[in-house]
Design an enzyme around this catalytic site. Structure first.
Site, short mmCIF file in Angstrom:
data_model
loop_
_atom_site.label_atom_id
_atom_site.label_comp_id
_atom_site.label_asym_id
_atom_site.label_seq_id
_atom_site.Cartn_x
_atom_site.Cartn_y
_atom_site.Cartn_z
N HIS A 48 0.89 -1.20 0.02
CA HIS A 48 -0.14 0.03 -0.10
C HIS A 48 0.81 1.12 -0.07
O HIS A 48 1.65 1.51 1.09
CB HIS A 48 -0.88 -0.01 1.15
CG HIS A 48 -1.74 1.27 1.40
ND1 HIS A 48 -3.12 1.15 1.95
CD2 HIS A 48 -1.55 2.79 1.27
CE1 HIS A 48 -3.52 2.53 1.92
NE2 HIS A 48 -2.63 3.11 1.55
N GLU A 82 -7.89 4.73 -4.79
CA GLU A 82 -8.88 5.60 -4.56
C GLU A 82 -8.08 7.01 -3.98
O GLU A 82 -7.02 7.03 -3.58
CB GLU A 82 -9.80 5.13 -3.29
CG GLU A 82 -9.17 4.35 -1.83
CD GLU A 82 -10.10 3.75 -1.19
OE1 GLU A 82 -10.52 4.21 -0.20
OE2 GLU A 82 -10.69 2.81 -1.58
N ASN A 126 -8.03 9.86 -0.75
CA ASN A 126 -8.58 10.17 0.46
C ASN A 126 -8.61 11.54 0.32
O ASN A 126 -7.53 12.13 0.33
CB ASN A 126 -7.73 9.59 1.51
CG ASN A 126 -7.54 8.19 1.70
OD1 ASN A 126 -8.84 7.35 1.50
ND2 ASN A 126 -6.42 7.64 1.48
N ARG A 185 -8.91 13.99 2.42
CA ARG A 185 -8.59 14.63 3.86
C ARG A 185 -7.26 14.84 4.28
O ARG A 185 -6.37 14.18 3.55
CB ARG A 185 -9.64 13.71 5.01
CG ARG A 185 -8.94 12.34 4.90
CD ARG A 185 -9.52 11.61 5.98
NE ARG A 185 -8.84 10.30 6.03
CZ ARG A 185 -8.94 9.36 5.29
NH1 ARG A 185 -9.88 9.19 4.67
NH2 ARG A 185 -8.06 8.12 5.43
#
Ligand code: MV4
Length: 456
Positions: free
Chosen positions: A207, A287, A289, A291
């Site tokens: 990741h 994806e 994020n 924030r």
């Protein structure tokens, strides 16, 4: 610049945001639940308002309660932090309608990234690599056809999902029907939208996520990547920057792809593009994020850029303070999330009073936390009590430094993940840097083997 900022959060991130505002000379308004009256963010803010009972649905997630305080206190911006209302496009939209700046992207950008099937299409149109996949699935026959094309395993994902929620792996034809129907039912229940799409399932990826910042004038920079492969049930435990698996050329390619992704939705503010990296070094957008993230600090340590400060500045309409050529990544940083949990009891949360507390310190050592001696950790929220971040000239120095800092860190009265982090830091596979998202499972298996050997 903003006149006054409301921080719609609690814990370490609200402290982090209040500190950034204080440095910028902006007064702050803290909100807190009845369970958080003694929290550090309440003390550090210029003003503080109680917004409801401990239950976050009635306090930190209550849009009416927060908007009422915004109005009474006369703020012109709201910082949502992470979690809670931070990725709620409906909340961003309400802020827009009330002329209060939501410190984050526009509700339109958020919606475009929040719909994962739509985001995939946007990425394809903008030359950002994605895993082979489909659009929204209407019929099980489409799944079978896709599996025939790419081979098993495949994965079903909720288009309104994300962060690991609403996913189902399919390993053969016989698993299609039940998984399709279960995935749709779960997606409808969890996100109010039953739509699902398919992707080829990558086994044991790393990741990797790329930090970007954009201003309202279309300027963008990337601040390199973080490796967040050490996770347990989609909860990160330890993050580092840069990734031991990424070379300079890939860093640039991924960074530029992340900027194309952001530009495609006219993204403003700080954001993170999440990628999966496979065994052959191929990488794919997963994806975005929308924030500030828990792990932003490792990027701050290697870039010397105050990401929260920059986030507030660009939200207020100022120009990005840096060009890509100003960004020089130096050294290595590792972050350990310190949770009040017991790893030998399946990470059971351990709320309670911190009877004794001594933080580590020294060159290259940072602690972001809202706790102090005598503080009582309430049982209602996330069990993270702080983050320990260490910088070093290289990975090994950062590793040795955080190992010593973990040894110095004293928390008496509650169980914490500190000893668990120490054993990860000295683990041979962690030291080698060659691991993936299966690290933790393998780590347990190795621990059992080692213990058996010792008993012999
Ligand atoms: C995947 C995947 C393998 N193949 N998609 C989990 C979180 C969400 N953002 C995406 N996730 C995954 N998507 C395909 N096509 C594996 C995961 C995944 C994972 C990703 C990142 C970090 C840890 C993970 C643990 C399990 C599964």
């Amino acid at each position: 610049m903003f006149r006054k900022v409301l921080v719609a959060n609690r814990g370490e991130i609200s402290v982090r945001i209040i500190r950034a505002c204080r440095e910028l000379g902006i007064p702050t308004v803290a909100v807190y639940s009845e369970a958080d009256a003694n929290s550090l963010h309440v003390r550090l803010a210029t003003d503080a308002y109680c917004i409801g009972p401990a239950d976050s649905a009635k306090s930190y997630l209550s849009i009416p309660a927060i908007m009422s305080v915004a109005e009474i206190a006369g703020v012109d911006a709201i910082h949502p932090g992470y979690g809670f209302l931070s990725e709620r496009a409906d909340f961003a939209e309400i802020c827009e309608q009330h002329s209060i700046k939501f410190i984050g992207p526009s509700s339109t950008s958020m919606k475009k990234m929040g719909d994962k099937a739509n985001a995939r299409k946007t990425m394809i149109d903008n030359d950002v690599p994605v895993i082979p996949g489909t659009g929204i699935i209407h019929d099980v026959k489409e799944i079978k056809k896709f599996a025939k094309k790419v081979g098993y395993p495949i994965i079903l994902k909720a288009t309104a999902g994300g962060g690991g929620k609403g996913m189902r792996i399919i390993r053969n034809d016989s698993e299609i029907d039940t998984n399709f129907s279960l995935c749709r039912t779960e997606a409808k229940k969890a996100f109010g939208n039953p739509d699902v799409y398919c992707e080829k399932f990558l086994e044991h990826p790393r990741h990797i996520e790329v930090q970007i910042i954009g201003d309202k004038y279309g300027h963008y920079i990337y601040l390199g990547e973080r490796d967040c492969s050490i996770q347990r049930r989609h909860q990160k435990l330890l993050e580092e920057a840069p990734s031991p698996a990424i070379d300079e050329r890939t860093r640039k390619k991924m960074g530029e792809a992340a900027i194309r992704a952001a530009k495609a939705v006219k993204y403003e503010g700080v954001g993170t593009c999440e990628f999966l990296l496979d065994k052959d070094g191929k990488w794919y957008f997963m994806e975005m994020n929308t924030r500030i993230q828990v792990e932003h600090c490792v990027t701050e340590m290697i870039s010397q850029i105050d990401i929260v400060r920059e986030q507030i500045r660009v939200a207020s309409g100022e120009k990005l303070g840096y060009k890509q050529r100003d960004i020089i990544l130096k050294g290595h940083a590792i972050e350990c999330r310190i949770n009040a949990e017991n790893p030998s009891k399946d990470f059971l949360p351990c709320p309670g009073t911190i009877e004794g507390y001594v933080q580590p310190g020294g060159f290259g050592v940072r602690v972001d936390s809202h706790v102090y001696p005598g503080y009582t950790i309430p049982p209602y929220y996330d069990s993270m009590i702080g983050k320990l971040i260490c910088w070093g000239e290289n990975r090994n120095q950062a590793r040795r430094r955080i190992y010593q800092a973990l040894k110095e860190y004293v928390v008496i009265g509650v169980d914490t993940t500190i000893p668990f982090h120490q054993s990860i830091i000295e683990d041979e596979v962690f030291i080698s840097g060659k691991f993936d998202t299966s690290f933790l499972e393998d780590f347990y298996k190795r621990a059992i083997k080692t213990n058996l050997k010792k008993k012999k």
